[in-house]
Structure formats: C-alpha cells, structure tokens
Design a protein around this motif. Structure first.
Motif, PDB file in Angstrom:
ATOM      1  N   LEU A 142       0.860  -1.187   0.000  1.00 52.06           N
ATOM      2  CA  LEU A 142       0.000   0.000   0.000  1.00 52.06           C
ATOM      3  C   LEU A 142       0.896   1.236   0.000  1.00 52.06           C
ATOM      4  CD1 LEU A 142      -2.778  -0.893   2.595  1.00 52.06           C
ATOM      5  CD2 LEU A 142      -2.904  -0.915   0.099  1.00 52.06           C
ATOM      6  N   ILE A 143       0.500   2.207  -0.809  1.00 52.28           N
ATOM      7  CA  ILE A 143       1.270   3.434  -0.932  1.00 52.28           C
ATOM      8  C   ILE A 143       0.377   4.584  -0.469  1.00 52.28           C
ATOM      9  CG2 ILE A 143       2.504   4.919  -2.580  1.00 52.28           C
ATOM     10  CD1 ILE A 143       3.695   2.104  -2.286  1.00 52.28           C
ATOM     11  N   ASP A 144       0.914   5.458   0.342  1.00 48.62           N
ATOM     12  CA  ASP A 144       0.079   6.582   0.795  1.00 48.62           C
ATOM     13  C   ASP A 144       0.108   7.712  -0.228  1.00 48.62           C
ATOM     14  OD1 ASP A 144       2.424   7.942   1.142  1.00 48.62           O
ATOM     15  OD2 ASP A 144       2.482   7.718   3.329  1.00 48.62           O
ATOM     16  N   THR A 145      -0.591   8.772   0.084  1.00 46.94           N
ATOM     17  CA  THR A 145      -0.733   9.850  -0.906  1.00 46.94           C
ATOM     18  C   THR A 145       0.591  10.574  -1.154  1.00 46.94           C
ATOM     19  OG1 THR A 145      -1.507  11.161   0.951  1.00 46.94           O
ATOM     20  CG2 THR A 145      -3.169  10.348  -0.582  1.00 46.94           C
ATOM     21  N   ARG A 146       1.539  10.384  -0.235  1.00 52.35           N
ATOM     22  CA  ARG A 146       2.839  11.032  -0.435  1.00 52.35           C
ATOM     23  C   ARG A 146       3.851  10.069  -1.061  1.00 52.35           C
ATOM     24  NH1 ARG A 146       3.812  13.192   5.410  1.00 52.35           N
ATOM     25  NH2 ARG A 146       5.799  13.930   4.558  1.00 52.35           N
ATOM     26  N   GLN A 147       3.297   9.055  -1.710  1.00 56.72           N
ATOM     27  CA  GLN A 147       4.134   8.087  -2.425  1.00 56.72           C
ATOM     28  C   GLN A 147       5.112   7.373  -1.512  1.00 56.72           C
ATOM     29  OE1 GLN A 147       4.397   7.355  -5.822  1.00 56.72           O
ATOM     30  NE2 GLN A 147       3.557   9.061  -6.962  1.00 56.72           N
ATOM     31  N   ARG A 148       4.696   7.195  -0.259  1.00 55.71           N
ATOM     32  CA  ARG A 148       5.533   6.421   0.647  1.00 55.71           C
ATOM     33  C   ARG A 148       4.840   5.091   0.919  1.00 55.71           C
ATOM     34  NH1 ARG A 148       6.224  10.219   5.687  1.00 55.71           N
ATOM     35  NH2 ARG A 148       3.986   9.815   5.558  1.00 55.71           N
ATOM     36  N   VAL A 149       5.635   4.113   1.323  1.00 56.20           N
ATOM     37  CA  VAL A 149       5.048   2.807   1.627  1.00 56.20           C
ATOM     38  C   VAL A 149       4.224   2.946   2.892  1.00 56.20           C
ATOM     39  CG1 VAL A 149       5.550   0.420   2.248  1.00 56.20           C
ATOM     40  CG2 VAL A 149       6.978   1.602   0.556  1.00 56.20           C
ATOM     41  N   TYR A 150       2.944   2.589   2.792  1.00 58.17           N
ATOM     42  CA  TYR A 150       2.093   2.615   3.978  1.00 58.17           C
ATOM     43  C   TYR A 150       2.340   1.334   4.761  1.00 58.17           C
ATOM     44  CZ  TYR A 150      -2.061   3.149   6.868  1.00 58.17           C
ATOM     45  OH  TYR A 150      -2.905   3.269   7.938  1.00 58.17           O
ATOM     46  N   VAL A 151       2.145   0.212   4.073  1.00 54.35           N
ATOM     47  CA  VAL A 151       2.509  -1.076   4.652  1.00 54.35           C
ATOM     48  C   VAL A 151       2.610  -2.075   3.500  1.00 54.35           C
ATOM     49  CG1 VAL A 151       0.172  -1.954   5.112  1.00 54.35           C
ATOM     50  CG2 VAL A 151       2.073  -2.692   6.553  1.00 54.35           C
TER      51      VAL A 151
ATOM     52  N   PRO B  14      -5.970   2.404  -7.452  1.00 56.77           N
ATOM     53  CA  PRO B  14      -6.122   3.521  -6.510  1.00 56.77           C
ATOM     54  C   PRO B  14      -7.130   3.182  -5.420  1.00 56.77           C
ATOM     55  CG  PRO B  14      -7.162   4.013  -8.613  1.00 56.77           C
ATOM     56  CD  PRO B  14      -6.586   2.648  -8.744  1.00 56.77           C
ATOM     57  N   ILE B  15      -6.913   3.725  -4.218  1.00 57.19           N
ATOM     58  CA  ILE B  15      -7.864   3.533  -3.119  1.00 57.19           C
ATOM     59  C   ILE B  15      -8.501   4.887  -2.860  1.00 57.19           C
ATOM     60  CG2 ILE B  15      -8.128   2.860  -0.702  1.00 57.19           C
ATOM     61  CD1 ILE B  15      -5.611   1.115  -1.093  1.00 57.19           C
ATOM     62  N   ASP B  16      -9.775   4.964  -3.203  1.00 60.82           N
ATOM     63  CA  ASP B  16     -10.495   6.240  -3.082  1.00 60.82           C
ATOM     64  C   ASP B  16     -11.617   6.094  -2.075  1.00 60.82           C
ATOM     65  OD1 ASP B  16      -8.871   7.180  -5.054  1.00 60.82           O
ATOM     66  OD2 ASP B  16     -10.326   6.862  -6.671  1.00 60.82           O
ATOM     67  N   ALA B  17     -11.825   7.118  -1.298  1.00 57.18           N
ATOM     68  CA  ALA B  17     -12.975   7.162  -0.391  1.00 57.18           C
ATOM     69  C   ALA B  17     -13.719   8.455  -0.673  1.00 57.18           C
ATOM     70  CB  ALA B  17     -12.525   7.083   1.054  1.00 57.18           C
ATOM     71  N   ASP B  18     -14.912   8.301  -1.167  1.00 58.77           N
ATOM     72  CA  ASP B  18     -15.754   9.472  -1.432  1.00 58.77           C
ATOM     73  C   ASP B  18     -15.031  10.496  -2.312  1.00 58.77           C
ATOM     74  OD1 ASP B  18     -18.108  10.771  -1.312  1.00 58.77           O
ATOM     75  OD2 ASP B  18     -17.645  11.849   0.564  1.00 58.77           O
ATOM     76  N   GLY B  19     -14.364   9.968  -3.333  1.00 53.76           N
ATOM     77  CA  GLY B  19     -13.700  10.858  -4.283  1.00 53.76           C
ATOM     78  C   GLY B  19     -12.352  11.367  -3.814  1.00 53.76           C
ATOM     79  N   VAL B  20     -11.989  11.024  -2.588  1.00 57.18           N
ATOM     80  CA  VAL B  20     -10.684  11.471  -2.090  1.00 57.18           C
ATOM     81  C   VAL B  20      -9.709  10.295  -2.170  1.00 57.18           C
ATOM     82  CG1 VAL B  20      -9.430  12.336  -0.087  1.00 57.18           C
ATOM     83  CG2 VAL B  20     -11.769  13.099  -0.546  1.00 57.18           C
ATOM     84  N   ARG B  21      -8.532  10.569  -2.714  1.00 54.57           N
ATOM     85  CA  ARG B  21      -7.539   9.500  -2.853  1.00 54.57           C
ATOM     86  C   ARG B  21      -6.808   9.264  -1.546  1.00 54.57           C
ATOM     87  NH1 ARG B  21      -5.595   8.242  -8.437  1.00 54.57           N
ATOM     88  NH2 ARG B  21      -7.798   7.807  -8.269  1.00 54.57           N
ATOM     89  N   LEU B  22      -6.873   7.998  -1.072  1.00 52.21           N
ATOM     90  CA  LEU B  22      -6.179   7.668   0.171  1.00 52.21           C
ATOM     91  C   LEU B  22      -4.792   7.094  -0.113  1.00 52.21           C
ATOM     92  CD1 LEU B  22      -9.101   5.919   2.059  1.00 52.21           C
ATOM     93  CD2 LEU B  22      -8.357   8.291   2.276  1.00 52.21           C
ATOM     94  N   GLY B  23      -4.667   6.529  -1.290  1.00 53.99           N
ATOM     95  CA  GLY B  23      -3.383   5.918  -1.636  1.00 53.99           C
ATOM     96  C   GLY B  23      -3.566   4.945  -2.790  1.00 53.99           C
TER      97      GLY B  23
END
Lengths: 289, 485
Positions: free
Chosen positions: B92-101, B150-159
């Motif tokens: 998983l990658i967060d919105t700042r292009q870092r590894v989330y997990v 992409p992982i989106d929640a209500d139109g907002v990109r989470l990662g």
C-alpha cells in the motif's frame, strides 16, 4: 466527572430494578454469568475457551458466557455499563477504574502474581539495547489500554523527557500481544512492547513466532492482569466465582486448564499489587500536564 | 552399423508412423499451450484487476482510520496460500508516495519513499504520479506483473495498492499446464502407438512376404500357394499377381527344359545303341558270311576251315574289344602314378608322332608319386595325345603339359590341327561319334568315363588352329592302389 458518575450509578440502579423485579436475591435461573475476555492471554484458542467456559459453568451451577471484543476499551466499556459480571482485564484499566471495579482474582504466574513487559526487536537486529535505541523507528504497541504493551514504554519515554508523539517515526496498535510478536517478527515494526507472560507462553506453543524476535529489555514486575467484577455481580456471585477460580488448581480438569493457560493458579490478590502501575499512571499524568 | 535405410519395412513403417504421431501430437500440444498461455495471462490480469478493485474497497476503512495493522492483516490474508495465490506481494502506498505497509517489509519498509525501492518501484512511482482516474492499471516490468489500483474514499484518494505477481507465479501455473498437457499427449501417443504399429505391420507384412518369396527364387520356384497372399487391386496386389504369373512361366520353362534334357538323353541312348549295334553287326555279318561259305564249300577243305576259323576269331575279338571298351574298369587294380609312368607314355608315343610327321612337345613336372591309378591316367594321356596326333597335319605340333596344381593333377594337350566344329562339341564325349578321320569314336568316351570315375573334370576348347583338351584330376581320392612292391 462527579455528575457523570452520579448518572452512571443512577443508570445501574435502574438496570438492577429492571432485572430484579421481585427485589429478591434470586437470580433468574437461565441468566448466564457474562465474562469479558481481553488479549491479556492467548484468547484466540476457541476450543479451549469453550471447554473452560463449560468447566466454569459446571462449577458455578449456572451458564457462563464469554465475551470477546477487539480492544480492551470495548470490554471495559461493557463492564462499566454492567453488561458483564466479570472480566479479565489488564492492570492499567483496573487502576484507572478501581472506583467501580472489584478485584476478583489474580493469576499466579511462576510462583507470584506478577509479570513483566518485554521490549522485543526482530532477531536480525543485534544492536538495539533499550527502547531509546529505537528513535525514528517503527514501533508496535499492543493496546492503548495495556500496561505492558503501552503504558510502560510510554512511561519510559515520558520519564526520559522524550516526546512520545515524535520519538518513533511511526507507531501503531495491533490490539493483541501475539500480533505485536508477529509484526516484529515479520519486520513490519522494528520494535514492540509485549506482555512477557504472553511472549513466554507463545515461546512454548508457537516457538516459530518468538524465534524471530529478540527480547531487548524486561520491565520491573507489575501486578498480573486481574479478573475483576463489575457492579452487576452480586456479592454472592463474586464469592462463588472467587471460590471456583481459586480452587481450579485443586481438581484435575481445572489444573489442566491452568496448564494450558501456562498459569500456576488463581488467588484473591490485593489491590496493592497494582500500586506500581498506579504510580506510573500518576507520574505520566503529572508529566503530561 | 545398422542404418535406418537398411531396416525392414516391418519396423520402418511403424517407426515412421510413430514419428509422425509424435510430431503431430507435439505440434498440437505446443500450439494449444501457446494459446492457453496467452489466455492464462489475460485471465490472471483480468481477475487480478477485478480482485484488486474488491480488495481496495476493504482497505478504505483501515486507511481512513490509519489502522496499519488491520490493513496489513487484510493484505496478509490476501497473499497467504489460502488467499487464492492472487499475488506474491501487495504494497500500500500513501498519498505522499511512501510505503504505507507491505507484505514484503524487507523490500518495502514502512514509510520508505516508493521511488527509492528499486527500478521497478521507480517506474511504478511515476505511473502512480500520472494516474488520476479510478481504474486499476496493469504493467509488466521485467518478469513481474504489477496491478496498480487507486484507493479512493468518497472521491478522495487515500493511496494506491500495488499487487505484484512474480514471474515464478506465472511459470508455476504454466508448468502445471505444460505438465498436464504433456501427460495428455503421452497418453494419446500411448493409445495411438499400438494402433499405428499394428497398421504399420499390416502394411509392411505383404511387402516383407513379397521380399521373402522373391528372395527364395533361384534355389527354388515358390509354389503357387506361397504367392497367393494379397487379394487387392492396389500396387502390392498387382505386384503379387505379376509375381504369381512370373512364377507360373518359370515353372513352365523348367518343365520344358526337363523335357528337352530327357529327350536328349533318349537321343543319346539311341545313338549309343545304334553305334553298338553297328560295331557288333559288322563283324557278325563277316562271321556269318564265313560260316555260310564254309557250309557251302564243304568241311573237307582244311584250308577253308582254317581261314573260316581265323575269320571267326578275328570277328569275335573285334566284338570282345568293342564290348570291353564299353566296360571301363575304373576299379582295376593299379599302382600309384610315378613320374616314369608319364615318361613311358612319351617314349611309347614318339614313334607314332614320327610316323605322322608331327612334332611332339612334352613337358612333364611331377614332384613324385601321386595317389592316382597309373594305368588309368596313362590311358587318358595316351587317348588324348593319339587323338591330337591324328588331328594334326604332317608338320603340325602337339604339345603336352603334365603338372600338379593345388590338389589336382592337370593334363593339358594342345594341337594345331583341324578344329572341331562347334556343332560336334556337345556330342564329343559320346561313344561311336567318330571324328573326321574315322575311328570307332570310343577313345574320348573312355577318357570321359575314366575322368568321371576319378571325380575329375575334362574340358575342351576348339577354334581354328588350336584345340585344347584339359583334364584335372583331384589328388584326394583314395583308390585301391596296387602294392608298390
């Protein structure tokens, strides 16, 4: 706070009057004894729990229901709402809620009702010597309401005047001690705080899991996570439950369950056992202020 | 070394059929596998994309609540062996292009910038950078397949979620497919092979029998039932028919030859008996005449009686000579042949040669005593040389060579007289076939009989100016030889 407390007591009285319309001491025969469980022990052994529950029910002469939740907080909340009679919780929530929780029984582990918190790192990490070597690393806590899995390391950081919020690069909760061992063993986290009793028990039942971690430091001994009673439990039920638990080691079946739990026995225990945790709570409160 | 070329059709045809079956099956399997592989790849990509969409939905809550462990547990369940083996790793990658997990924290440690984690990760980072739409994308980097969702929640990109298939995953699947396809191919071959061998055998069998039958011709002519093996109008059937016809003709020819030989033999017997009758009739006529004369002119004339007796005697001697000439006594006791026996013949014949005015060249080279009856060999030699002396003109030459070859005594007599006409050659050794210069014609016949008795061989070559008789007598024969003393 006083107002909230009053309201709660009021609500409890109301509940009591509803469940006991006759006002007598007699329980409704079918009403099960509800016991909340938290991951202060290896609570994922479903078949073991079913057998232990049946054993307790037989000893009490009443049905017993075990209730498990995702976090300590939820169990404590159920307890507070008198939805549980008893619960096996950590010393930290007990210390915080001593006003309305009664100490029921304390497990005896390796001859004393005490346990430790372990700081563990992946076994490849051979350099880390204390929690302070883990600055800017990723750290796994077990539960925000756990003494060994959160309060003690937090206390250590606060004592060292480190900002607990920024000391680690990132920290997260796994909500179970066993999962902290997993997270550290898999290398997701570079350090973790875990219940020493759970780690020792895991080392016996799942040596592959613990073999991938290394214990860096052991905390001073604290009072073992106790069984507590809520206000919903009558003195009579409390007495019965105390007798059952404290006599478990005396019969063969009970001794078998204790062996599986990796415990010696249960004893009445004294609230003073948790003075160490209480002191930490006070100190953290002072320093945080 | 046995070459395939030299193999019997019995093996060649089944072998060819085997190769054909094998090649066909292999090509079919290979083409099917190729197709299967592309299908498999498409299926994997399609299902991965769909599956990624579903998985990304379940990750919305943990990411929103920043519950790293919960997110990890979902990913771990998805990559566990029981999770359908949809991916070898999920990150998983967060919105700042870092590894989330990540399920592979060694390659993708938490909070590490994605573009710092190797070439593939850099490419993925740039792909995520440009991706704005909500659909998942598939990209192949090296031997790995990546599905980026992409992982989106209500139109907002989470990662983003990066699902990774290692090449090993496709290889493992393909190997499984290849193994089962090979197993099926082998099974088909195992089923078809016996049939093809049986057919091959059936096809080769008439050919093999044809070859066998033809191979036997020469020593025998196969009987008609040996040729009747294939009732068909195809090429082999035609060959069989032609062969049967040919054998019939051969048999007819053989019968004809046998008949000719038989009639020739009859003719020879006729000539022989005619000759004998003639030879005996002549003296008989003379003797009967003498007896008639004697009866008419009285028994009183003693001179006539004496003349008659003499005449009868001469006539009977002639008859006896004729008869004894016919009875060749091969087994007559004789001493072994010595060199001086040959010399005796030379001395004996010299006067005859002188009388004829012919030149006699004599060349004899015998090592010593030979196991052959001297009398018979001398007779053969005398006959041949006398014939030769009769054949030459005055002043002609007769050459005689006697020598020992390998296991044989060879006698060669040449003369440069008149040659024997070709027409007479076949009857040369028959009795009473007199030569151009008269004679009763028994000389060569006797010679032939003696040579035959001694298991030897006589041959004659004749052309104008040169006639050669050659006799070879084997030295192995153990004859009843007269005691040398």
């Amino acid at each position: 706070m006083d107002r909230r407390e009053t309201l709660r007591r009021l609500g409890a009285g109301l509940a009591f009057s509803v469940t006991n319309p006759g006002g007598a001491f007699a329980f409704v025969a079918d009403e099960p004894v509800r016991v909340g469980l938290t991951p202060v022990f290896l609570d994922d052994q479903v078949s073991f729990l079913a057998a232990w529950r049946d054993y307790l029910a037989q000893s009490l002469g009443r049905p017993v229901e075990f209730m498990q939740r995702g976090s300590y907080r939820e169990v404590v909340e159920l307890l507070r709402q008198d939805k549980l009679h008893f619960a096996w919780v950590c010393g930290y929530p007990y210390v915080r809620a001593r006003r309305w929780m009664n100490l029921l029984a304390v497990p005896v582990y390796r001859g004393e009702p005490l346990y430790q918190s372990y700081l563990i790192v992946p076994d490849r990490d051979t350099t880390t010597g204390s929690i302070f070597d883990l600055r800017d690393r990723i750290f796994a806590f077990s539960d925000p309401d756990s003494n060994s899995g959160y309060l003690y390391p937090y206390f250590q950081l606060v004592e060292a005047q480190a900002s607990a919020a920024t000391f680690f690069r990132r920290s997260f909760f796994t909500y179970a001690h066993k999962k902290v061992v997993e997270a550290v063993g898999l290398g997701i986290a570079q350090g973790g705080a875990v219940d020493g009793y759970v780690w020792d028990t895991l080392a016996r039942t799942h040596p592959d899991l613990t073999a991938r971690t290394r214990i860096v430091a052991r905390s001073p001994k604290f009072g073992f996570p106790p069984f507590v009673a809520s206000r919903a439990a009558s003195p009579e039920l409390i007495r019965q439950m105390q007798e059952v638990l404290c006599a478990m080691h005396e019969d063969r079946a009970g001794a078998g369950f204790l062996a599986q739990l990796n415990l010696d026995r249960f004893e009445r225990g004294e609230p003073a056992l948790y003075e160490g945790i209480a002191a930490m709570v006070r100190r953290v409160g002072e320093l945080a202020d | 070394m046995l070459l395939f070329r030299d193999l019997s059709f019995r093996y060649k045809i089944p072998l060819r059929a085997t190769v054909l079956v094998f090649v066909t099956a292999s090509i079919l399997t290979a083409s099917l596998l190729l197709r299967e592989y592309s299908d498999l790849r498409r299926d994997v990509l399609d299902s991965s994309a769909r599956w990624s969409d579903v998985l990304s939905q379940t990750l919305v809550a943990p990411m929103l609540h920043d519950d790293v462990w919960r997110a990890f547990e979902i990913l771990r369940a998805a990559t566990s062996p029981g999770g359908g083996e949809q991916a070898s790793a999920i990150t998983l990658i967060d919105t700042r292009q870092r590894v989330y997990v990540s399920t592979d924290p060694e390659r993708y440690p938490m909070l590490a910038p994605l573009h710092e984690r190797g070439d593939a990760a850099r490419e993925l980072a740039s792909l995520i950078d440009g991706a704005l739409d909500a659909s998942s994308r598939t990209v192949e980097i090296g031997d790995r397949l990546f599905v980026v969702t992409p992982i989106d929640a209500d139109g907002v990109r989470l990662g983003h979620m990066i699902l990774e298939h290692s090449g090993a995953f496709m290889r493992a699947r393909f190997t499984g497919m290849w193994l089962s396809a090979t197993a099926v191919t082998l099974l088909v071959i195992a089923l078809i092979l016996p049939v093809s061998w049986y057919w091959g055998h059936r096809m080769a069998e008439p050919l093999v029998r044809l070859a066998d039958t033809i191979g036997r011709v020469g020593t025998t002519i196969p009987p008609p039932e040996a040729v009747r093996f294939y009732e068909s109008k195809d090429e082999i059937g035609q060959v069989g028919e032609a062969l049967a016809r040919m054998f019939d003709e051969l048999r007819e020819k053989q019968a004809l030859e046998r008949e000719i030989v038989f009639s020739e033999r009859l003719a020879a017997i006729g000539r022989l008996t005619g000759g004998i009758a003639h030879e005996i009739n002549n003296p008989l006529g003379g003797m009967l005449n003498a007896i008639g004369t004697y009866r008419r002119h009285g028994a009183t004339d003693p001179e006539l009686a004496a003349r008659t007796m003499s005449l009868l005697e001469r006539g009977l001697v002639q008859v006896r000579d004729t008869v004894s000439a016919l009875l060749v006594e091969a087994k007559a006791p004789s001493h072994p042949l010595r060199p001086h026996d040959i010399e005796d013949v030379h001395i004996l014949l010299k006067p005859e040669a002188a009388k004829r005015g012919a030149e006699l060249h004599w060349h004899s080279a015998l090592p010593g005593e030979l196991p052959l009856p001297a009398t018979l060999v001398r007779q053969v030699l005398i006959n041949l040389v006398l014939n030769a002396l009769h054949a030459v003109e005055p002043g002609g030459t007769v050459a005689c060579e006697i020598g020992v070859g390998t296991g044989v005594l060879s006698l060669v007599v040449r003369n440069d007289g008149q040659h024997i006409e070709e027409g007479r050659l076949p009857y040369l050794f028959e009795p009473f076939v007199s030569g151009a210069r008269g004679g009763h014609g028994l000389g060569l016949w006797i010679t032939y009989q003696i040579v035959h008795e001694l298991e030897g061989h006589i041959s004659v070559q004749s052309e104008p100016g040169m006639t050669v008789f050659a006799v070879n007598l084997p030295l192995k024969i153990e004859l009843e030889l007269e005691d040398a003393s």
